[in-house]
Structures are given as structure tokens and as C-alpha cells.
Motif scaffolding. Structure first.
Motif, PDB file in Angstrom:
ATOM      1  N   UNK A  18       1.665  -3.612 -14.689  1.00 59.05           N
ATOM      2  CA  UNK A  18       1.432  -4.539 -15.966  1.00 59.05           C
ATOM      3  C   UNK A  18       0.869  -5.903 -15.942  1.00 59.05           C
ATOM      4  N   UNK A  19       0.648  -5.850 -14.586  1.00 58.43           N
ATOM      5  CA  UNK A  19       0.119  -7.140 -15.002  1.00 58.43           C
ATOM      6  C   UNK A  19      -1.394  -7.068 -14.990  1.00 58.43           C
ATOM      7  N   UNK A  20      -2.407  -6.190 -14.812  1.00 57.97           N
ATOM      8  CA  UNK A  20      -3.235  -5.256 -15.109  1.00 57.97           C
ATOM      9  C   UNK A  20      -3.360  -5.065 -16.761  1.00 57.97           C
ATOM     10  N   UNK A  21      -2.328  -4.959 -16.713  1.00 62.43           N
ATOM     11  CA  UNK A  21      -1.920  -3.726 -18.351  1.00 62.43           C
ATOM     12  C   UNK A  21      -2.286  -5.219 -19.250  1.00 62.43           C
ATOM     13  N   UNK A  52       8.548  -2.421  -6.674  1.00 61.94           N
ATOM     14  CA  UNK A  52       8.097  -3.439  -6.325  1.00 61.94           C
ATOM     15  C   UNK A  52       6.501  -3.595  -5.994  1.00 61.94           C
ATOM     16  N   UNK A  53       6.359  -2.174  -5.471  1.00 63.86           N
ATOM     17  CA  UNK A  53       4.654  -1.835  -5.477  1.00 63.86           C
ATOM     18  C   UNK A  53       4.197  -1.273  -6.098  1.00 63.86           C
ATOM     19  N   UNK A  54       4.511  -0.440  -6.562  1.00 67.34           N
ATOM     20  CA  UNK A  54       4.298   0.275  -7.779  1.00 67.34           C
ATOM     21  C   UNK A  54       4.261   0.728  -8.692  1.00 67.34           C
ATOM     22  N   UNK A  55       3.915   1.257  -9.878  1.00 66.83           N
ATOM     23  CA  UNK A  55       4.321   1.429 -11.138  1.00 66.83           C
ATOM     24  C   UNK A  55       3.776   3.351 -11.716  1.00 66.83           C
ATOM     25  N   UNK A  56       4.769   4.177 -11.305  1.00 66.53           N
ATOM     26  CA  UNK A  56       4.566   5.415 -11.519  1.00 66.53           C
ATOM     27  C   UNK A  56       4.680   5.951 -12.528  1.00 66.53           C
ATOM     28  N   UNK A 216      -8.797   1.402   3.941  1.00 70.89           N
ATOM     29  CA  UNK A 216      -8.173   1.774   2.693  1.00 70.89           C
ATOM     30  C   UNK A 216      -8.242   1.606   1.798  1.00 70.89           C
ATOM     31  N   UNK A 217      -8.207   2.044   0.566  1.00 71.21           N
ATOM     32  CA  UNK A 217      -8.166   1.601  -0.673  1.00 71.21           C
ATOM     33  C   UNK A 217      -7.385   0.575  -1.281  1.00 71.21           C
ATOM     34  N   UNK A 218      -8.268  -0.395  -2.140  1.00 71.51           N
ATOM     35  CA  UNK A 218      -7.825  -1.056  -2.835  1.00 71.51           C
ATOM     36  C   UNK A 218      -6.159  -1.141  -3.899  1.00 71.51           C
ATOM     37  N   UNK A 219      -4.773  -1.344  -3.718  1.00 71.61           N
ATOM     38  CA  UNK A 219      -4.710  -0.967  -4.739  1.00 71.61           C
ATOM     39  C   UNK A 219      -4.597  -1.559  -5.784  1.00 71.61           C
ATOM     40  N   UNK A 220      -4.543  -0.555  -7.394  1.00 68.49           N
ATOM     41  CA  UNK A 220      -4.496  -1.023  -8.398  1.00 68.49           C
ATOM     42  C   UNK A 220      -4.169  -2.105  -9.169  1.00 68.49           C
ATOM     43  N   UNK A 221      -2.608  -2.655  -8.167  1.00 70.87           N
ATOM     44  CA  UNK A 221      -2.405  -3.549  -8.784  1.00 70.87           C
ATOM     45  C   UNK A 221      -3.160  -4.815  -7.960  1.00 70.87           C
TER      46      UNK A 221
END
Length: 284
Positions: A18-21, A52-56, A216-221
């Protein structure tokens, strides 16, 4: 249901944050959350599972997403159809191209004082769609695209930079080699989000006896800056115009990591003196 809600919905789907969007849509996070909640109430179904860590995305989101993109594409086509016939150019890009683009626009306006040139911020896929639909006359992208009806012209090539935290063992160096970086974890976004960047890394390391050590990949948020601060032994690759506040930027002695920047236009576009001048100014 409003078109802006669909635009926010697509942004959250593509960013999974939500923050990046919100940043992408130039509104606050609370505003985009409010509009998505309104859309969910209108449709009577939840569209995202929030933790708290993901938007699914939910199953309803999977079904709605292609239709929402069609609606937004139709909006672009409608705007293009009724657009005024005066000397007007719409350039689609992202913020990393802003400095060079605004300079090119200023030069073009000086040569064509009556021209109206708009600088439109769009993510990669929407830039390509906007040109294909006729909503924008030109898009700036890194890399290339192979799509019927579109023509690609390389404008310049930019070097990528190596970034670390100040605590990295190599942070005191002015220059490094890929071989020296190889033992340390490389942090990148997931490959499906940055295919071009991953391809460039693979090609560069193909000439070396050892490849990169992927972390590890950088998470989207998450941001690259925060990940590097949390992993002071790691490094990442950034575009030249990316924000580097709080990071140490190192130069590669080999200058192997380079990426082309291209202009995308419709292959059937009529010749335009204004567009030609803009492309020339961007190429400098």
C-alpha cells in the motif's frame, strides 16, 4: 465504483504494498487504503489479505485485475481520441529520468514555443500500454521491448553503480571489481520484478570463474537502503539516478554493468518536428 479506485487497485496489485502504491499514485497511504476499502464494500468481497509484512491478493482480485486493466486502457483510449489536435506531446517516464527529460523538454520548447509537452509518470508496463494505445507519444524505458506496432530507438547507455552500507568491508574503497564482490551477498528485487537487472548481472559474471553470491530477495515493501543497513556485509546494484542517501557508492573498475535507455514510439506515428527535436535533445 470509480476509475481512480481501479487505478489504485492495479497499483496495489503490481506493487504488493500500500505504501509503494501510494507513492506511485502520488497520494497518502491512508487515502489509498480508504479507497480500496470503499471498492471492497462496493463489490462486496475482500480484495487483499493484509498482514504486518505482506499484502496478499485474494481470488476475487485475480479475476478482477485483467478487467480493471481493460477499463483503464479504455480510459486512455478515450482521452487519446478526444485529445486536441494542437502541437502537443506526452512523454511517459518515471522519476529517475526526470532531470534529463526536463532539460530536453526545455530545449524543445525553446525551438517550438507553441508546443505543449507533458511529462507523465507511469510504471514500466503502463508506459508501454500508453504509447500502444495512443495516450502518450513517447515512453522512456531501460532495456527494450518487442511488441507489434511499437518502434524502439536507443538514446543513451548508463552505467549501473554498486552500493553498500558504510559498514561493508569494501566501503572504504573507491573502486572494486566483480571478483572482489563475488563472496559477499548480492541483494536484488525478485527476478520477476527486475528481469533486466538480473540478466545484466548474469552476463557480467559469466566471464568470471565464480558467480555472485545471492542473498535473500529484497521484499516488495522494503527499500535497498534498509536492507543494506540490516545486512552490512551485502551489496546491491542501482540505476545511476536512483536515490543513494545513506549508502556508499562504489565504481566498478571493469565498467561492465551498463544498461541501454530507449525511446518507445508507435511504428505508425506520423513524423512530428516536435517529437524529432525532443528525441534529439534526449539523445545528447
Amino acid at each position: 465504483m470509480e476509475l481512480r479506485q481501479l487505478a489504485y487497485f492495479v497499483a496495489v496489485c503490481e506493487e504488493l504494498s500500500f505504501s509503494k502504491a501510494a507513492t506511485r499514485c502520488f497520494i497518502s497511504q491512508s487515502a489509498i487504503s480508504h479507497q480500496i476499502a470503499r471498492l471492497e464494500r462496493d463489490l462486496g468481497v475482500p480484495l487483499f489479505e493484509r498482514t504486518t509484512r505482506a499484502v496478499i491478493p485474494t481470488d476475487a482480485t485475480t479475476r478482477l485485475l485483467p478487467l480493471a486493466k481493460q477499463m483503464l486502457s479504455l480510459e486512455s483510449a478515450i482521452r487519446a481520441t478526444v485529445r486536441t489536435s494542437g502541437p502537443r506531446i506526452r512523454l511517459a517516464a518515471n522519476m529517475s529520468f526526470a532531470t534529463r527529460s526536463l532539460s530536453a523538454i526545455a530545449g524543445t520548447r525553446a525551438a517550438h514555443p507553441d508546443a505543449e509537452i507533458e511529462y507523465v509518470i507511469k510504471p514500466f508496463r503502463q508506459r508501454i500500454t500508453a504509447v500502444a494505445d495512443g495516450d502518450c507519444d513517447l515512453a522512456l524505458i531501460r532495456g527494450s521491448v518487442d511488441q507489434p506496432g511499437l518502434a524502439v530507438q536507443q538514446l543513451w547507455v548508463e552505467d549501473l553503480v554498486i552500493a553498500t552500507s558504510s559498514g561493508h568491508p569494501l566501503a572504504t574503497r573507491d573502486t572494486v571489481t566483480l571478483a572482489e564482490l563475488s563472496p559477499y551477498p548480492l541483494l536484488l528485487p525478485p527476478e520477476q520484478e527486475q528481469v533486466l537487472l538480473h540478466n545484466i548481472i548474469r552476463a557480467a559474471f559469466a566471464e568470471l570463474p565464480t558467480g555472485p553470491t545471492y542473498g535473500p530477495p529484497i521484499p516488495p515493501d522494503h527499500t535497498a537502503t534498509m536492507e543494506l543497513l540490516n545486512r552490512p556485509d551485502a551489496w546491491t546494484v542501482l540505476y545511476a539516478e536512483s536515490p543513494t542517501e545513506g549508502l556508499v557508492v562504489l565504481q566498478l573498475t571493469e565498467h561492465r554493468l551498463r544498461i541501454p535507455v530507449s525511446a518507445v514510439v508507435r511504428s505508425d506515428a506520423r513524423p512530428s518536428p516536435i517529437l524529432s527535436t525532443l528525441l534529439t535533445n534526449l539523445h545528447r
